[in-house]
Write a protein that holds these residues in place. Structure first.
Motif, PDB file in Angstrom:
ATOM      1  N   GLU A   5       0.846  -1.182   0.000  1.00 27.44           N
ATOM      2  CA  GLU A   5       0.000   0.000   0.000  1.00 27.44           C
ATOM      3  C   GLU A   5       0.884   1.234   0.000  1.00 27.44           C
ATOM      4  N   TYR A   6       0.561   2.155  -0.864  1.00 26.69           N
ATOM      5  CA  TYR A   6       1.345   3.385  -1.008  1.00 26.69           C
ATOM      6  C   TYR A   6       1.106   4.261   0.216  1.00 26.69           C
ATOM      7  N   LEU A   7       2.192   4.648   0.866  1.00 23.85           N
ATOM      8  CA  LEU A   7       2.095   5.396   2.123  1.00 23.85           C
ATOM      9  C   LEU A   7       1.256   6.671   1.996  1.00 23.85           C
ATOM     10  N   LYS A  20       2.313  20.171  -6.739  1.00 23.01           N
ATOM     11  CA  LYS A  20       3.720  20.318  -6.355  1.00 23.01           C
ATOM     12  C   LYS A  20       4.697  20.086  -7.514  1.00 23.01           C
ATOM     13  N   THR A  21       4.181  19.659  -8.663  1.00 23.23           N
ATOM     14  CA  THR A  21       5.094  19.351  -9.774  1.00 23.23           C
ATOM     15  C   THR A  21       5.342  20.599 -10.620  1.00 23.23           C
ATOM     16  N   ASP A  22       6.611  20.956 -10.721  1.00 23.17           N
ATOM     17  CA  ASP A  22       6.971  22.182 -11.406  1.00 23.17           C
ATOM     18  C   ASP A  22       7.637  21.855 -12.742  1.00 23.17           C
ATOM     19  N   ILE A  94       5.246  -2.212  -9.457  1.00 22.85           N
ATOM     20  CA  ILE A  94       6.671  -2.267  -9.777  1.00 22.85           C
ATOM     21  C   ILE A  94       7.355  -3.450  -9.085  1.00 22.85           C
ATOM     22  N   ALA A  95       6.666  -4.027  -8.111  1.00 20.63           N
ATOM     23  CA  ALA A  95       7.221  -5.222  -7.459  1.00 20.63           C
ATOM     24  C   ALA A  95       7.210  -6.410  -8.431  1.00 20.63           C
ATOM     25  N   ASP A  96       6.347  -6.335  -9.451  1.00 22.25           N
ATOM     26  CA  ASP A  96       6.309  -7.397 -10.465  1.00 22.25           C
ATOM     27  C   ASP A  96       7.150  -6.963 -11.667  1.00 22.25           C
ATOM     28  N   ILE A 107      15.117   6.156 -18.459  1.00 24.41           N
ATOM     29  CA  ILE A 107      14.185   5.777 -17.377  1.00 24.41           C
ATOM     30  C   ILE A 107      14.278   6.803 -16.259  1.00 24.41           C
ATOM     31  N   TRP A 108      13.135   7.354 -15.908  1.00 20.92           N
ATOM     32  CA  TRP A 108      13.036   8.440 -14.912  1.00 20.92           C
ATOM     33  C   TRP A 108      12.381   7.869 -13.653  1.00 20.92           C
ATOM     34  N   VAL A 109      13.073   7.999 -12.499  1.00 20.50           N
ATOM     35  CA  VAL A 109      12.554   7.428 -11.244  1.00 20.50           C
ATOM     36  C   VAL A 109      12.677   8.504 -10.158  1.00 20.50           C
TER      37      VAL A 109
HETATM   38  C1  LIG Z   1       5.331  10.634  -4.995  1.00 16.59           C
HETATM   39  S1  LIG Z   1       4.556   9.883  -6.334  1.00 16.59           S
HETATM   40  C2  LIG Z   1       5.712  10.092  -7.656  1.00 16.59           C
HETATM   41  C3  LIG Z   1       5.761  11.430  -8.285  1.00 16.59           C
HETATM   42  C4  LIG Z   1       6.460  11.509  -9.627  1.00 16.59           C
HETATM   43  N1  LIG Z   1       7.300  10.377  -9.926  1.00 16.59           N
HETATM   44  C5  LIG Z   1       7.267  12.786  -9.748  1.00 16.59           C
HETATM   45  O1  LIG Z   1       8.378  12.744 -10.304  1.00 16.59           O
HETATM   46  O2  LIG Z   1       6.785  13.845  -9.328  1.00 16.59           O
HETATM   47  C6  LIG Z   1       4.755   8.143  -6.103  1.00 16.59           C
HETATM   48  C7  LIG Z   1       3.892   7.318  -7.038  1.00 16.59           C
HETATM   49  O3  LIG Z   1       4.339   5.962  -6.943  1.00 16.59           O
HETATM   50  C8  LIG Z   1       3.208   5.125  -7.119  1.00 16.59           C
HETATM   51  N2  LIG Z   1       3.483   3.792  -6.576  1.00 16.59           N
HETATM   52  C9  LIG Z   1       3.596   3.449  -5.260  1.00 16.59           C
HETATM   53  N3  LIG Z   1       3.840   2.134  -5.145  1.00 16.59           N
HETATM   54  C10 LIG Z   1       3.893   1.621  -6.398  1.00 16.59           C
HETATM   55  C11 LIG Z   1       4.126   0.325  -6.936  1.00 16.59           C
HETATM   56  N4  LIG Z   1       4.344  -0.729  -6.137  1.00 16.59           N
HETATM   57  N5  LIG Z   1       4.122   0.171  -8.283  1.00 16.59           N
HETATM   58  C12 LIG Z   1       3.912   1.233  -9.124  1.00 16.59           C
HETATM   59  N6  LIG Z   1       3.664   2.493  -8.648  1.00 16.59           N
HETATM   60  C13 LIG Z   1       3.664   2.685  -7.326  1.00 16.59           C
HETATM   61  C14 LIG Z   1       2.101   5.836  -6.365  1.00 16.59           C
HETATM   62  O4  LIG Z   1       0.823   5.401  -6.797  1.00 16.59           O
HETATM   63  C15 LIG Z   1       2.406   7.309  -6.679  1.00 16.59           C
HETATM   64  O5  LIG Z   1       1.608   7.781  -7.724  1.00 16.59           O
END
Ligand SMILES: C[S@@+](CC[C@H](N)C(=O)[O-])C[C@H]1O[C@@H](n2cnc3c(N)ncnc32)[C@H](O)[C@@H]1O
Length: 271
Positions: A5-7, A20-22, A94-96, A107-109
């Motif tokens: 679950e996403y925090l 917040k995205t600029d 993304i775990a899969d 690739i942007w992370v």
């Molecule tokens: C803080 S946001 C990212 C913001 C964006 N990458 C940026 O550059 O502004 C994190 C994102 O990761 C996604 N997320 C969290 N867990 C995930 C997972 N296991 N697989 C894919 N996406 C996931 C969430 O749904 C959320 O939309």
């Protein structure tokens, strides 16, 4: 908090990410990392898709951008507002494996690995599989996330550091994700690794509405979802957030977070 679950999950998360995205910051970071027209770009954890749309602009009409996220709600928003020729969105955990999405040049992370304290290196390793040899990966995250505030009362300071410790242990959150990024690319033998360090959330004086919304949501949602017990506050979480809001809106407070960007080129021999 349940696994996977996403925090920051909350009904206003799309709004928070949009606000917040600029554009200028994303463009500067991606240019520094080496994005070029014609590239096929993956945006991992693309949220509401706004970063994907900026990356797509930079990849140009000859390129393609693919936003990947686990949240159906944010992807629906992304498709509606940013979908079109050369830009698509895919719902994946993304775990899969996401190898079915094909190979990428870039690739942007960004603001993503911080949610995976224990698995962040494995995620980067898996992403490396879908990066073409000679392709670029760009990792961006914060260091000392939420921990650099001047002007806190002793009770607030103790509670904030207690919350962050608790999130590390119980929610797999990593307040120190940024400092690890260089070693990930080093260990994977990436070439031409470069690192940039800059201030993020540099906040002093009067609080603007975007910072207020982002921070109040960050604190409210993360803390509520974490299950942290507020022993320092008789009125629990409500009393803590009230005190935090009052501290944060005081123009005397000084807050900053280091943001660390790390980019590298995948070596040709890697499978
Ligand atoms: C803080 S946001 C990212 C913001 C964006 N990458 C940026 O550059 O502004 C994190 C994102 O990761 C996604 N997320 C969290 N867990 C995930 C997972 N296991 N697989 C894919 N996406 C996931 C969430 O749904 C959320 O939309």
């Amino acid at each position: 908090m349940p696994d996977n679950e996403y925090l920051m999950e909350h009904e206003e998360e799309t709004t928070r990410l949009m606000l917040k995205t600029d554009e200028r910051t994303v463009m500067q970071q991606a240019t520094w990392a080496g994005i070029k027209p014609g590239m096929r770009v993956a945006d991992i954890g693309c949220g509401a898709g706004v970063t994907t749309s900026y990356l797509h602009k930079m990849a140009g009409s000859e390129g393609e951008a693919v936003g990947v996220d686990i949240s159906k709600e944010r992807l629906d928003y992304a498709k509606k507002h940013f979908g079109g020729p050369g830009i698509k969105f895919a719902q994946r955990n993304i775990a899969d494996s996401i190898d079915d999405l094909g190979m990428f040049d870039f690739i942007w992370v960004r603001f993503f690995l911080e949610y995976f304290r224990l698995k962040s290196f494995d995620i980067v390793k898996n992403l490396s599989r879908i990066l073409k040899p000679g392709g670029i990966i760009c990792l961006i995250d914060l260091d000392y996330n939420c921990l650099n505030h001047f002007g806190l009362s002793d009770r607030l300071k103790k509670t904030i550091s207690g919350i962050m410790n608790y999130l590390e242990e119980h929610a797999d959150f990593d307040p120190y994700a940024g400092i690890k990024l260089y070693s990930f690319l080093y260990d994977l033998d990436y070439r031409e690794i470069e690192v940039n360090l800059a201030p993020h959330h540099l906040i002093y004086g009067e609080l603007n509405q975007i910072d207020e919304f982002n921070w109040v949501k960050k604190v409210e949602i993360a803390v509520k979802n974490s299950g942290y017990k507020f022993d320092e506050y008789e009125g629990d979480y409500e009393e803590f957030t009230k005190e935090f809001k009052s501290f944060f809106s005081d123009p005397r407070r000084f807050t900053y977070t280091p943001i660390i960007s790390c980019r590298g080129i995948k070596p040709s021999g890697e499978s």
